[in-house]
Design a protein around this motif. Structure first.
Motif, PDB file in Angstrom:
ATOM      1  N   SER A  96       0.830  -1.221   0.000  1.00  0.00           N
ATOM      2  CA  SER A  96       0.000   0.000   0.000  1.00  0.00           C
ATOM      3  C   SER A  96       0.858   1.262   0.000  1.00  0.00           C
ATOM      4  N   ARG A  97       2.166   1.125   0.288  1.00  0.00           N
ATOM      5  CA  ARG A  97       3.040   2.306   0.314  1.00  0.00           C
ATOM      6  C   ARG A  97       3.746   2.534  -1.027  1.00  0.00           C
ATOM      7  N   VAL A  98       3.423   1.708  -2.033  1.00  0.00           N
ATOM      8  CA  VAL A  98       4.089   1.827  -3.341  1.00  0.00           C
ATOM      9  C   VAL A  98       3.261   2.708  -4.279  1.00  0.00           C
ATOM     10  N   ILE A  99       3.958   3.580  -5.003  1.00  0.00           N
ATOM     11  CA  ILE A  99       3.323   4.491  -5.965  1.00  0.00           C
ATOM     12  C   ILE A  99       4.288   4.688  -7.131  1.00  0.00           C
ATOM     13  N   GLY A 100       3.767   5.078  -8.282  1.00  0.00           N
ATOM     14  CA  GLY A 100       4.630   5.376  -9.431  1.00  0.00           C
ATOM     15  C   GLY A 100       4.909   6.867  -9.513  1.00  0.00           C
ATOM     16  N   MET A 101       6.169   7.226  -9.733  1.00  0.00           N
ATOM     17  CA  MET A 101       6.527   8.636 -10.000  1.00  0.00           C
ATOM     18  C   MET A 101       7.343   8.631 -11.293  1.00  0.00           C
ATOM     19  N   HIS A 102       6.656   8.860 -12.409  1.00  0.00           N
ATOM     20  CA  HIS A 102       7.338   8.813 -13.712  1.00  0.00           C
ATOM     21  C   HIS A 102       7.832  10.218 -14.063  1.00  0.00           C
ATOM     22  N   PHE A 103       9.122  10.454 -13.805  1.00  0.00           N
ATOM     23  CA  PHE A 103       9.747  11.737 -14.124  1.00  0.00           C
ATOM     24  C   PHE A 103      10.112  11.779 -15.606  1.00  0.00           C
ATOM     25  N   PHE A 104      10.243  12.989 -16.128  1.00  0.00           N
ATOM     26  CA  PHE A 104      10.649  13.176 -17.521  1.00  0.00           C
ATOM     27  C   PHE A 104      12.040  13.797 -17.541  1.00  0.00           C
ATOM     28  N   SER A 105      12.822  13.400 -18.509  1.00  0.00           N
ATOM     29  CA  SER A 105      14.239  13.789 -18.529  1.00  0.00           C
ATOM     30  C   SER A 105      14.458  15.106 -19.279  1.00  0.00           C
ATOM     31  N   PRO A 106      15.310  16.020 -18.770  1.00  0.00           N
ATOM     32  CA  PRO A 106      16.037  15.966 -17.499  1.00  0.00           C
ATOM     33  C   PRO A 106      15.115  16.328 -16.319  1.00  0.00           C
ATOM     34  N   ALA A 107      15.140  15.463 -15.304  1.00  0.00           N
ATOM     35  CA  ALA A 107      14.139  15.517 -14.221  1.00  0.00           C
ATOM     36  C   ALA A 107      14.220  16.771 -13.368  1.00  0.00           C
ATOM     37  N   HIS A 108      15.373  17.457 -13.341  1.00  0.00           N
ATOM     38  CA  HIS A 108      15.455  18.681 -12.519  1.00  0.00           C
ATOM     39  C   HIS A 108      14.946  19.894 -13.299  1.00  0.00           C
ATOM     40  N   ILE A 109      14.643  19.694 -14.590  1.00  0.00           N
ATOM     41  CA  ILE A 109      14.169  20.812 -15.424  1.00  0.00           C
ATOM     42  C   ILE A 109      12.733  20.575 -15.913  1.00  0.00           C
ATOM     43  N   MET A 110      12.441  19.359 -16.378  1.00  0.00           N
ATOM     44  CA  MET A 110      11.108  19.072 -16.926  1.00  0.00           C
ATOM     45  C   MET A 110      10.050  19.145 -15.823  1.00  0.00           C
ATOM     46  N   ARG A 111       8.954  19.816 -16.146  1.00  0.00           N
ATOM     47  CA  ARG A 111       7.937  20.118 -15.139  1.00  0.00           C
ATOM     48  C   ARG A 111       6.959  18.964 -14.904  1.00  0.00           C
ATOM     49  N   LEU A 112       6.804  18.100 -15.894  1.00  0.00           N
ATOM     50  CA  LEU A 112       5.773  17.064 -15.818  1.00  0.00           C
ATOM     51  C   LEU A 112       6.188  15.906 -14.921  1.00  0.00           C
ATOM     52  N   LEU A 113       5.216  15.395 -14.161  1.00  0.00           N
ATOM     53  CA  LEU A 113       5.411  14.184 -13.364  1.00  0.00           C
ATOM     54  C   LEU A 113       4.120  13.370 -13.433  1.00  0.00           C
ATOM     55  N   GLU A 114       4.191  12.159 -14.001  1.00  0.00           N
ATOM     56  CA  GLU A 114       3.029  11.263 -13.976  1.00  0.00           C
ATOM     57  C   GLU A 114       3.061  10.511 -12.641  1.00  0.00           C
ATOM     58  N   VAL A 115       2.018  10.720 -11.847  1.00  0.00           N
ATOM     59  CA  VAL A 115       1.913  10.032 -10.551  1.00  0.00           C
ATOM     60  C   VAL A 115       0.977   8.843 -10.754  1.00  0.00           C
ATOM     61  N   VAL A 116       1.544   7.641 -10.636  1.00  0.00           N
ATOM     62  CA  VAL A 116       0.784   6.425 -10.964  1.00  0.00           C
ATOM     63  C   VAL A 116       0.173   5.844  -9.694  1.00  0.00           C
ATOM     64  N   ASN A 117      -1.148   5.942  -9.620  1.00  0.00           N
ATOM     65  CA  ASN A 117      -1.905   5.465  -8.459  1.00  0.00           C
ATOM     66  C   ASN A 117      -2.134   3.971  -8.637  1.00  0.00           C
ATOM     67  N   CYS A 118      -1.377   3.162  -7.905  1.00  0.00           N
ATOM     68  CA  CYS A 118      -1.429   1.702  -8.075  1.00  0.00           C
ATOM     69  C   CYS A 118      -2.679   1.112  -7.408  1.00  0.00           C
ATOM     70  N   ALA A 119      -2.922  -0.156  -7.696  1.00  0.00           N
ATOM     71  CA  ALA A 119      -4.122  -0.839  -7.163  1.00  0.00           C
ATOM     72  C   ALA A 119      -4.167  -0.802  -5.643  1.00  0.00           C
ATOM     73  N   GLU A 120      -2.990  -0.931  -4.998  1.00  0.00           N
ATOM     74  CA  GLU A 120      -2.940  -1.016  -3.532  1.00  0.00           C
ATOM     75  C   GLU A 120      -2.568   0.313  -2.857  1.00  0.00           C
ATOM     76  N   THR A 121      -2.238   1.350  -3.639  1.00  0.00           N
ATOM     77  CA  THR A 121      -1.721   2.597  -3.046  1.00  0.00           C
ATOM     78  C   THR A 121      -2.709   3.194  -2.032  1.00  0.00           C
ATOM     79  N   ALA A 122      -2.219   3.471  -0.826  1.00  0.00           N
ATOM     80  CA  ALA A 122      -3.053   4.076   0.229  1.00  0.00           C
ATOM     81  C   ALA A 122      -3.319   5.542  -0.098  1.00  0.00           C
ATOM     82  N   PRO A 123      -4.511   6.067   0.251  1.00  0.00           N
ATOM     83  CA  PRO A 123      -4.819   7.472  -0.044  1.00  0.00           C
ATOM     84  C   PRO A 123      -3.790   8.453   0.518  1.00  0.00           C
ATOM     85  N   ASP A 124      -3.262   8.175   1.732  1.00  0.00           N
ATOM     86  CA  ASP A 124      -2.304   9.132   2.293  1.00  0.00           C
ATOM     87  C   ASP A 124      -0.942   9.051   1.586  1.00  0.00           C
ATOM     88  N   VAL A 125      -0.670   7.926   0.921  1.00  0.00           N
ATOM     89  CA  VAL A 125       0.555   7.819   0.117  1.00  0.00           C
ATOM     90  C   VAL A 125       0.404   8.681  -1.141  1.00  0.00           C
TER      91      VAL A 125
END
Length: 664
Positions: free
Chosen positions: A431-460
């Protein structure tokens, strides 16, 4: 209700958003339209009422203007975006401020942007706190300033600075504003009211310095203009900005202001402005999430990065910039040393370019360690894994993290294509696992896909969204599927482009159509830059399960079989000699052979046909993502493609653009 002013310091209400108090002959006005004091009808009405009162009053000898809270005033009120302008309009207000016989002092307590900046430009003297920021970002909404910004700013800063500022929509600091003449004085936040009172008293009885009465020095702006127009890539607003600012040198203020207003109203109804308004509202919507009531984020002070290669080191730099303690991990001391060197090199580069002060550099370096001992991650509140995108490699890392991390420590995977639900099963408490798909170069690119997994807890999820905000990222939440939102749509439109090659189009024609449409780079040129072997490996992995009845284009496979992996090998879809991209007769032969094998008679494609088919492919895949619940809103899909894949923002994103294309 308004009454005759006196020096009793009793507050006077001029409207629901403007109040004032008189002190020693100075009427101190405050704009209050939370959260950013956007210039609403109530602010415009209140300012007009205050100016009317000041004109008639024998007690009031000068006025000051400031914002409530942390902002002076930031732009138009978005509630009025799609409504016809109501009187008093902002041009009427700025004209009235400038024409006031009693001096009007801008006491700038925070950001003065858009209409807020146009108000201060009309004032007779401007003083600001050190943290104030200034900008006319209307171009980002497909507009030009409509209340005198294009005519007043160049009279204070000169033509070059004004063209650059307005056509780029950039924001400048108080220090820059002082240097280029936009403001007259910097003071401390504590001293602002006192300094404004002093400035008002000093200017009392003197002829106000009216901005439009200042002359403009004619200078050669060709270089600045060329730079702006090259970046515009078919956008109307930057081009119109250059034209309007240049009018300050040739037309009277009255004529130029009339032209500015006409242009503003025309652009407001343009497709470009409608598309950019859509993007603006899509960003606001993207921040809204249905989470159970009472969900609060977990505290995060220390971030772990497992894997400090190119992606991991860039993520580390973004985390350090946000003030986090950072622990990097690599399995060998040699790799750990190399990871620390990569992070340090990125920090040094930021310092050398002036984006980081010496103090900040030292602080961030002190906050960063990279260890070859995985138990160093035990102190992390959240760990982002950024190792090679291979299921076995990531699974093994997850198993090892399970034995080291606290049970409530969040684990984020930065996978591009792998299934995070399957990875989550490799760790205790998925339940503490989540996806954070950064775009390269990650310190410059603004987009972040946050992947809400099947078990991910709401507070995560809420903790990750809070982290994204601190990292200065645009977080788009999506569900689990191959490629998530961005790569799945990218694959769909790349596939469509490859089918067009079979039908008769050429790579350079498709790329030229996309670049003309507003993409910074064509599709096949992008593939060459990224390297063709990653997608090839994926296709080979999927070959056994591919439906034989589905159409399949084997041209990219033929390129890879011939050792054409893109720029790095000097040849891919194009050949690269002396660093220049050129069409290659060998690729032409491969494409012609594929057409011959499938017995296809090639036909020509117009640029509009190319764009229509690609938009349709993107929109169809987007509709599928919405049906599957992978994406929550079509606006989210537009934001991913704009911020991660170079889709031109002034076209509104693929979902918006496909709809628009249909209607036209």
């Amino acid at each position: 209700m308004m009454h005759n002013p006196s020096d009793t310091q009793q507050p006077i209400s001029f409207s629901s958003a403007v109040t004032g108090v008189v002190q020693d002959g100075v009427l101190h006005l405050t704009l209050a339209n939370p959260p950013v004091n956007a210039i609403s009808a109530a602010i415009r009405e209140g300012l007009m009422q205050a100016l009317n009162l000041a004109e008639k009053s024998a007690v009031i000898r000068a006025l000051t203007l400031r914002g409530a809270g942390k902002f002076f005033a930031a732009g138009a009120d978005i509630k009025e975006f799609d409504l016809p302008p109501s009187e008093p309009t902002l041009p009427q207000v700025t004209a009235r401020i400038e024409a006031s016989v009693k001096p009007v002092i801008a006491a700038i307590n925070g950001a003065a942007l858009g209409g807020g900046c146009e108000i201060i430009l009309a004032c007779h003297y401007r003083l600001a706190v050190e943290k104030a920021k200034f900008g006319l970002p209307e171009v980002k909404l497909g507009l030009v300033p409509g209340a005198g910004g294009t005519q007043r700013l160049p009279r204070l800063t000169g033509l070059d600075v004004a063209i650059d500022m307005i056509a780029s929509g950039k924001t400048i600091s108080a220090q820059e504003a002082l240097q280029n003449g936009l403001i007259d004085e910097i003071t401390t936040a504590e001293n602002l009211t006192y300094a404004a009172q002093k400035a008002a008293q000093y200017h009392t009885g003197k002829e106000p310095r009216r901005t439009l009465a200042l002359s403009v020095q004619p200078v050669n702006t060709e270089q600045t203009t060329a730079k702006i127009l090259a970046k515009a890539r078919g956008r109307l607003a930057p081009t119109e900005t250059v034209r309007l600012v240049s009018l300050t040198a040739t037309l009277s203020a009255e004529q130029a202001l009339a032209e500015e207003r006409t242009t503003f109203l025309r652009l407001r109804e343009s497709d470009e402005a409608k598309a950019l308004r859509h993007v603006f509202f899509a960003e606001r919507e993207a921040g809204k999430h249905d989470l159970p009531a009472g969900t609060v984020p977990r505290p995060v002070a220390t971030i772990g990065i497992a894997g400090t290669g190119m992606m991991g080191s860039a993520i580390a730099v973004a985390a350090l910039a946000a003030g986090y303690q950072l622990i990097g991990y690599e399995p060998t001391q040699e790799a750990a040393d190399a990871g620390l060197a990569r992070i340090t090199a990125l920090l040094n580069k930021q310092f050398q370019s002036g984006r980081l002060s010496e103090q900040a550099l030292e602080q961030q370096r002190a906050n960063c360690t990279v260890s070859a001992d995985i138990s160093a991650l035990a102190g992390a509140d959240l760990v982002i894994e950024a190792v090679f995108d291979d299921f076995e490699v990531k699974s093994e890392l997850f198993r090892r993290l399970s034995g080291v991390l606290r049970d409530d420590a969040i684990v984020a995977t930065n996978t591009s294509y792998l299934n995070p639900d399957e990875l989550a099963l490799k760790i205790s408490n998925p339940s503490r696992v989540i996806g954070m798909h950064f775009f390269s170069p990650a310190h410059i690119m603004r987009l972040l896909e946050v992947v809400n997994c099947a078990e991910t807890a709401p507070d995560v999820l809420t903790t990750t969204l809070e982290l994204a905000k601190k990292l200065n990222k645009l977080a788009i939440v999506c569900g689990v599927c191959e490629g998530f939102i961005g790569n799945r749509i990218f694959s769909a439109y790349r596939r469509e482009a490859e089918f067009m090659l079979e039908q008769g189009a050429w790579p350079h024609e498709i790329d030229a159509a996309l670049e003309h449409y507003g993409f910074p780079m064509g599709l096949f040129a992008v593939c060459d830059m990224a390297g063709l072997e990653i997608a090839w490996a994926k296709r080979k992995r999927q070959a056994a399960t591919r439906n034989p009845d589905e159409p399949y284009c084997n041209i990219p496979d033929r390129l890879c079989e011939a050792g054409r992996f893109g720029q790095k090998s000097g040849r891919g879809w194009y050949i690269y000699s002396d660093g220049k991209r050129q069409a290659d007769p060998d690729v032409t032969a491969i494409i012609e052979a594929a057409r011959f094998e499938k017995n296809i008679t090639p036909r020509p494609f117009t640029p509009d046909e190319i764009i229509s088919q690609l938009l349709k492919a993107m929109a169809n895949e987007g509709e599928q993502l919405l049906r599957e619940g992978i994406a929550a809103r079509s606006g989210d899909i537009d934001l991913v493609l704009i911020n991660g894949y170079g889709f031109p923002a002034h076209k509104g994103g693929p979902m918006f653009a496909a709809q628009n294309h249909k209607e036209h």
